[in-house]
Motif scaffolding. Structure first.
Motif, PDB file in Angstrom:
ATOM      1  N   LYS A  35       0.683   4.035  -2.783  1.00  0.00           N
ATOM      2  CA  LYS A  35       0.464   5.440  -2.431  1.00  0.00           C
ATOM      3  C   LYS A  35       1.484   6.337  -3.128  1.00  0.00           C
ATOM      4  N   SER A  71       0.823  -1.210   0.000  1.00  0.00           N
ATOM      5  CA  SER A  71       0.000   0.000   0.000  1.00  0.00           C
ATOM      6  C   SER A  71       0.855   1.257   0.000  1.00  0.00           C
ATOM      7  N   PRO A 129      -5.402  -1.773   3.695  1.00  0.00           N
ATOM      8  CA  PRO A 129      -5.618  -1.051   2.433  1.00  0.00           C
ATOM      9  C   PRO A 129      -5.158  -1.823   1.209  1.00  0.00           C
ATOM     10  N   THR A 130      -4.093  -2.616   1.345  1.00  0.00           N
ATOM     11  CA  THR A 130      -3.616  -3.398   0.202  1.00  0.00           C
ATOM     12  C   THR A 130      -4.657  -4.422  -0.223  1.00  0.00           C
TER      13      THR A 130
END
Length: 559
Positions: free
Chosen positions: A240, A236, A270-271
């Motif tokens: 980003k 993530s 989030p990944t």
């Protein structure tokens, strides 16, 4: 232009050559005691072994922004910040030696640390050598860069952000370690020599691989390449940085939206969220290939903004999928309950389908119908028949892509696509006959569903505190005449399990079947009360009851 400076530098040379800034989009200070301990152990090994010569601290990637003439640390802010934190702790000890022991050289060395590496910071002066992002900047100045020992007991920890608390912990950690080391000596001069030797090890024998470029794209590529195989950086974080790098003049807007997405996700990964969405929109990828594929596909500011807008929109639903008991995302009680049940079953591979349905604005009624079909598939194929979920993850992603591409005319056509993947009634019944599990959420789910399917007057609630799983043939069959092999094979068969409510009596759990029946007679749960009709509880009784469950289950989870 590209790379304008590179090579191995001592920490001393690295920290002195520029004033460094940490970009706003970088995460705050994140080193925990594990990383601090690694730093300290490396330092002590260097102190104890003259043969080592030097220690490689890690890489530093810096972007020189010509327009502002500022140097931004793209990779290496954690090790840079930590080095300054320990140098501040050394400065405090030197100041103490000057004030208490009147060692003039201690003051000179402390002054040098201030001017060359840490920066002069007072209530009226802000000449930091390292300027952190807005999240940590003021706290770092107060705790680390401003000269003088901070009494941590005066700081209200509850009011600190996570990164501020970690800065405070790092400062306290190194103050403690250094003071213990110095206090091994009794003589003031020996204390001074010891702290100076530690300082020189950090400044002159800790080395970094330094890369400086005036091309921001190249800085990110170097950063990503150096970290691609490491465990330090999450996928993530790579995503980003690629998103921010590709945002061009939309960077501020994208940064705000990324932060909102992370806030919405809360404790969700989030990944995994991005991969679940990606697989339902683009070509299916494993997590290790996610970054590579996104970098290839999302290559313009417009594509970045479209991706982030969608992720922000779906992030609250993703949090709800992972925490259905703490939030009712939908207005429909039935739909929210179904999400909770699927979590009880440990199901996640269907996420791309639900994200696709939400992204295409299907009604709650339509979504509930699709989830009902998925629940049926998950019970029949995964839970009872132990089919490998990986195969279905690809199939679910395919259905999700078709949803996102508007290939389905109605929700019913999506339901049919799911049903096509469900095993036959014959295979399901055969597998159910021998089904065994020790997963208590699964046991509660199956028994509740079986009971509720034929008893609408008394529906069993999903409350672990009030509804207990009961082994009819008990875990400790001291008073049962049963062989060890039979006990092992049948203890966790669904036919040997039932549910008990407030009549639950722990003292009766290991009694004979005749005594246990007296408890079952009082039960308000019909499937448990019916056990009073059995004269014995042997293998044939367990098999008979489980076969009855199998017949009922075909109707409950109907294809």
């Amino acid at each position: 232009m590209g790379i304008i400076n590179s090579g191995f530098l001592t920490v001393s040379t690295f920290l002195q050559q520029h004033i460094y800034h940490v970009p706003e989009y970088q995460r705050g200070y994140s080193w925990t005691e594990d990383q601090l301990e690694d730093y300290w152990i490396d330092l002590m090994q260097l102190a104890e072994d003259d043969g080592l010569g030097s220690h490689f601290l890690g890489q530093i990637v810096v972007h020189f922004e010509r327009d502002t003439e500022k140097w931004f640390i793209i990779d290496g802010q954690q090790r840079t910040s930590t080095s300054i934190i320990i140098l501040d702790a050394i400065r405090d000890i030197l100041d103490h030696l000057h004030e208490v022991e009147h060692l003039e050289d201690a003051k000179i060395e402390a002054d040098d640390l201030t001017s060359k590496y840490i920066g002069r910071v007072t209530p009226k002066r802000n000449d930091e050598r390292l300027i952190l992002g807005e999240t940590d900047k003021e706290f770092f100045k107060k705790i680390v860069q401003r000269r003088g020992i901070i009494h941590s007991e005066n700081i209200k920890v509850k009011r600190l952000s996570n990164s501020e608390e970690l800065i405070l912990k790092a400062s306290k950690y190194f103050h403690k370690k250094l003071n213990e080391l110095v206090n091994e000596e009794k003589d003031p001069d020996a204390k001074y020599n010891k702290i100076i030797s530690v300082m020189n090890l950090i400044l002159d024998q800790f080395k970094v691989m330094y890369v400086e470029t005036d091309d921001i794209n190249e800085a990110f590529i170097i950063f990503e390449t150096l970290n691609a195989r490491g465990k330090e950086l999450e996928t993530s974080d790579l995503l980003k940085n690629h998103v921010f790098r590709s945002s061009s003049d939309r960077i501020e807007n994208i940064k705000e939206k990324w932060s909102r997405m992370i806030e919405n996700l809360d404790n969700a990964d989030p990944t995994k969220f991005i991969r679940h969405y990606w697989n339902g929109k683009y070509k299916f990828v494993r997590e290790k290939d996610l970054y590579k594929n996104i970098r290839k596909e999302i290559d313009t500011p417009q594509k970045v903004e479209e991706l982030i807008d969608t992720l922000v929109d779906l992030s609250e639903l993703y949090f709800a999928l992972n925490n259905p008991k703490s939030i009712n995302y939908y207005q429909s009680p039935s739909l929210n309950e179904r999400m909770t049940e699927l979590q009880n079953l440990g199901a996640k591979s269907y996420y791309p389908i639900l994200l696709g349905l939400e992204n295409k604005h299907y009604s709650e009624e339509d979504i509930d119908q699709v989830l009902a079909a998925l629940e049926c598939l998950i019970v029949r194929n995964f839970v009872v028949s132990s089919k490998v979920a990986n195969k279905y993850e690809i199939e679910f992603a395919k259905i999700a892509r078709q949803i996102n591409n508007d290939d389905y005319v109605t929700s019913q056509s999506i339901v049919e696509a799911v049903r096509d993947l469900i095993i036959s009634d014959e295979e399901f019944k055969e597998n159910f006959k021998y089904f065994t599990t020790k997963k208590t959420p699964v046991i509660r789910y199956l028994l509740r569903k079986i009971h509720n399917s034929f008893n609408y007057e008394t529906r069993i609630i999903n409350d672990n505190g009030r509804i207990h799983i009961e082994h009819i043939m008990p875990k400790k069959p001291r008073e049962w005449k049963v062989s060890e092999d039979v006990h092992k094979d049948y203890l966790w068969r669904l036919g040997n399990l039932t549910l008990l409510g407030e009549e639950y009596n722990r003292s009766a759990t290991n009694k004979t079947f005749d005594l246990k029946k007296e408890v079952y007679k009082k039960s308000q749960i019909k499937m448990t009360k019916q056990l009073e009709n059995y004269d014995t509880w042997k293998v044939k009784d367990i098999e008979k009851r489980q076969m009855e469950f199998a017949d009922i289950s075909v109707g409950i989870w109907a294809k």
